[in-house]
Design a protein around this motif. Structure first.
Motif, PDB file in Angstrom:
ATOM      1  N   ILE A  30      39.571  48.029  49.134  1.00 34.96           N
ATOM      2  CA  ILE A  30      39.245  49.313  48.515  1.00 34.96           C
ATOM      3  C   ILE A  30      39.121  50.328  49.637  1.00 34.96           C
ATOM      4  O   ILE A  30      38.359  50.138  50.584  1.00 34.96           O
ATOM      5  N   ASN A  32      38.238  54.007  51.158  1.00 37.46           N
ATOM      6  CA  ASN A  32      37.500  55.253  51.003  1.00 37.46           C
ATOM      7  C   ASN A  32      38.472  56.389  51.320  1.00 37.46           C
ATOM      8  O   ASN A  32      38.862  56.562  52.476  1.00 37.46           O
ATOM      9  N   SER A  39      36.493  50.093  52.782  1.00 37.50           N
ATOM     10  CA  SER A  39      35.042  50.051  52.590  1.00 37.50           C
ATOM     11  C   SER A  39      34.582  48.755  51.944  1.00 37.50           C
ATOM     12  O   SER A  39      33.479  48.287  52.202  1.00 37.50           O
ATOM     13  N   LYS A  40      35.420  48.168  51.070  1.00 31.20           N
ATOM     14  CA  LYS A  40      35.058  46.971  50.327  1.00 31.20           C
ATOM     15  C   LYS A  40      36.332  46.214  50.002  1.00 31.20           C
ATOM     16  O   LYS A  40      37.446  46.672  50.281  1.00 31.20           O
ATOM     17  N   GLN A  96      32.428  57.353  46.957  1.00 29.36           N
ATOM     18  CA  GLN A  96      32.907  56.419  47.973  1.00 29.36           C
ATOM     19  C   GLN A  96      34.319  55.921  47.678  1.00 29.36           C
ATOM     20  O   GLN A  96      35.109  55.715  48.599  1.00 29.36           O
ATOM     21  N   GLU A  97      34.629  55.706  46.407  1.00 29.90           N
ATOM     22  CA  GLU A  97      35.903  55.069  46.066  1.00 29.90           C
ATOM     23  C   GLU A  97      36.960  56.049  45.562  1.00 29.90           C
ATOM     24  O   GLU A  97      38.154  55.803  45.725  1.00 29.90           O
ATOM     25  N   HIS A  98      36.523  57.126  44.945  1.00 29.80           N
ATOM     26  CA  HIS A  98      37.472  58.135  44.455  1.00 29.80           C
ATOM     27  C   HIS A  98      37.587  59.314  45.395  1.00 29.80           C
ATOM     28  O   HIS A  98      38.663  59.908  45.535  1.00 29.80           O
ATOM     29  N   LYS A 184      41.251  50.369  42.210  1.00 31.15           N
ATOM     30  CA  LYS A 184      40.891  51.278  43.307  1.00 31.15           C
ATOM     31  C   LYS A 184      39.430  51.720  43.232  1.00 31.15           C
ATOM     32  O   LYS A 184      38.854  52.133  44.238  1.00 31.15           O
ATOM     33  N   VAL A 185      38.822  51.650  42.020  1.00 33.99           N
ATOM     34  CA  VAL A 185      37.468  52.198  41.835  1.00 33.99           C
ATOM     35  C   VAL A 185      36.622  51.282  40.941  1.00 33.99           C
ATOM     36  O   VAL A 185      36.122  51.709  39.898  1.00 33.99           O
ATOM     37  N   SER A 187      33.562  49.811  41.418  1.00 36.50           N
ATOM     38  CA  SER A 187      32.108  49.701  41.562  1.00 36.50           C
ATOM     39  C   SER A 187      31.338  50.363  40.430  1.00 36.50           C
ATOM     40  O   SER A 187      30.297  49.859  39.999  1.00 36.50           O
TER      41      SER A 187
END
Length: 505
Positions: A30, A32, A39-40, A96-98, A184-185, A187
């Motif tokens: 994933i 950022n 990041s993950k 963080q993800e988008h 992609k997102v 979390s």
């Protein structure tokens, strides 16, 4: 090259039967988008995990569907309170993800909360119809019953809001729900799953399965899944709709958009400019309701618009999600950034004028982030690739026509029919526009006419596949099926003759 040195490694799994499950399967990084760094990681669900999850969801449905709507609504109301209490954490996960700026993420969450509130009205909204004495001593009524296991497949651009368009209503109707978020997102979906558990939702009623196309295909093909709700690109929406029909699934699939605004000569141009800036560049233009085209009626108002937009865009701030002073953040990936830049280049190659060029934006300390600045293009023609396709980025294009009728015809001829808007002070013109435009969601001096939770969201033409729109009244109809009962209790001392003709009143 992506930085893979993030420590410690964060691995996200699935949410199945009330707990996070990790089975050592395929993993995907994933990124950022603000930094361009990993990041993950998220694990993709495998076939065994998916089958087990769907069996658990079906078992949970058998008991959840028997719970009275009032008690279901109480769980959702507790969930709403928990989302409100945790909105800052949820916004952080989205950022963080988008890459969405925190003020924009909080707005997304609020629109999602409004859909939870609407779903809490299930006891009223699930009431059926009753007709007494439709025939001699005959009564008839209908009610709305759940479907079973239903699924939602959601995009990257609204990690919280779009899932909240779907699962609160589906759960309120008595279904169990399986969410496949964008890989992609993931979390935000996993966090909301934990909040649902805290709210008292029984294990198995809500499931999160992460992965790509292989997970989508298994959801479509699995016998336990009765309905598919989707939001994404038109190409994938069409595929999911056709495949769902092949396997006997109910389906609503929302696709792409090319949202136009008509600017009439009598419009308040200063107000229109303020509205257009936010509608075109908010969330980096990664909205299916982003207003990406202005059709200016007459060169005089077009020239005025271009000059004022150019001046206003000089103050746009692009940067990392965590800085609330920024107006919008990065786009989702380097690949998408390159695609947007290619569309800008194609417009220039085909003869359009780049008034403000958002390419080659560098954000200090985040040079590897996926940034595209606000871009303004004038003298766009309808045969240009940048006009025909959905760019899905911070790009606003201006077309020029001579009459309002030409503007309407231009919009009606486009393959998409999601959202549109007219800027005018003329009530007669506005009424004519709303009556004759072939678009599903229409604004009058409102550039983002996203329906409130008590309405329903959906476009026309290639923007929606299926008969029912998203959330609102259509949401309750989509996630239930009508059953009509006709009953008679004949008198015990009356013997009726045999009748072979069709019953009539």
């Amino acid at each position: 090259m992506q930085d893979t040195t993030t420590h410690p490694k964060i691995l996200l799994g699935q949410f199945i039967n009330g707990e996070i499950v990790v089975v050592d399967g395929k993993q995907q990084p994933i990124i950022n988008p603000s930094t361009g760094k990993i990041s993950k990681f998220v694990e993709h669900a495998n076939t065994t995990t998916i089958n087990k999850a769907l069996e658990d969801a079906h078992e949970a449905y058998l008991s959840w569907s028997k719970v009275p709507p009032t008690k279901r609504a109480r769980v959702l109301f507790k969930f709403k309170v928990l989302v409100e209490e945790n909105r800052e954490k949820l916004a952080e996960l989205i950022g963080q993800e988008h890459g969405k700026i925190s003020h924009d993420a909080l707005g997304e969450i609020q629109r999602g909360i409004e859909n939870i509130e609407y779903a809490c009205g299930a006891p009223e909204l699930l009431k059926g119809d009753f007709s007494k004495d439709v025939g001699p001593a005959i009564d008839s009524w209908s009610d709305f019953q759940p479907l079973g296991v239903v699924s939602g497949i959601t995009p990257f651009n609204f990690p919280a809001m779009v899932p909240l368009w779907m699962f609160p209503i589906a759960i309120a109707c008595g279904n169990s729900f399986v969410l496949k978020p964008s890989e992609k997102v993931p979390s935000a979906s996993l966090f909301m799953a934990e909040l649902l558990k805290q709210a008292g939702l029984p294990d198995g009623v809500f499931t999160v399965l992460n992965g790509g196309k292989e997970v989508v295909d298994q959801l479509i093909q699995h016998k336990k899944v009765k309905a598919i709700s989707f939001v994404g690109s038109t190409q994938i929406a069409k595929y999911i709709y056709q495949e769902s029909a092949k396997y006997g699934k109910r389906c609503q699939a929302l696709g792409g958009a090319k949202n136009h605004a008509i600017l009439l000569p009598d419009a308040d141009v200063d107000n229109a400019v303020s509205q257009l800036i936010g509608a075109a560049f908010g969330s980096s233009g990664e909205r299916c309701m982003a207003l990406s085209v202005v059709v200016a009626v007459g060169d005089a108002v077009a020239n005025q618009l271009i000059n004022k937009l150019k001046d206003a865009m000089a103050d746009l701030k692009v940067g990392e999600y965590s800085n609330d002073e920024n107006h919008f953040g990065p786009v989702i990936s380097k690949e998408h950034k390159d695609k947007i830049n290619d569309y800008i280049q194609s417009a220039e190659n085909e003869g359009a004028n780049i008034i403000v060029d958002g390419r080659n934006v560098i954000v200090k300390n985040n040079e590897d982030g996926h940034y595209v600045g606000g871009t303004l293009i004038d003298n766009v023609k309808t045969d240009m690739l940048s006009y025909q396709d959905e760019i899905f980025g911070p790009v606003l294009q201006v077309l020029r026509v001579e009459t309002m009728q030409q503007a309407i015809e231009l919009i009606n001829e486009h393959k998409y029919g999601n959202g549109t808007c007219i800027f005018t002070r003329d009530g007669e013109a506005a009424r004519y526009f709303t009556d004759n435009i072939e678009v599903g969601m229409v604004g009058i001096n409102v550039p983002l006419p996203v329906p409130v939770s008590s309405q329903s969201f959906g476009g026309w033409k290639s923007s929606l596949f299926g008969d029912l729109a998203m959330y609102g009244p259509d949401g309750f109809r989509f996630f239930t099926r009508r059953k009509t009962v006709t009953q008679r209790w004949p008198s015990s001392n009356v013997r009726e003759n045999i009748k072979f003709s069709m019953p009539t009143l």
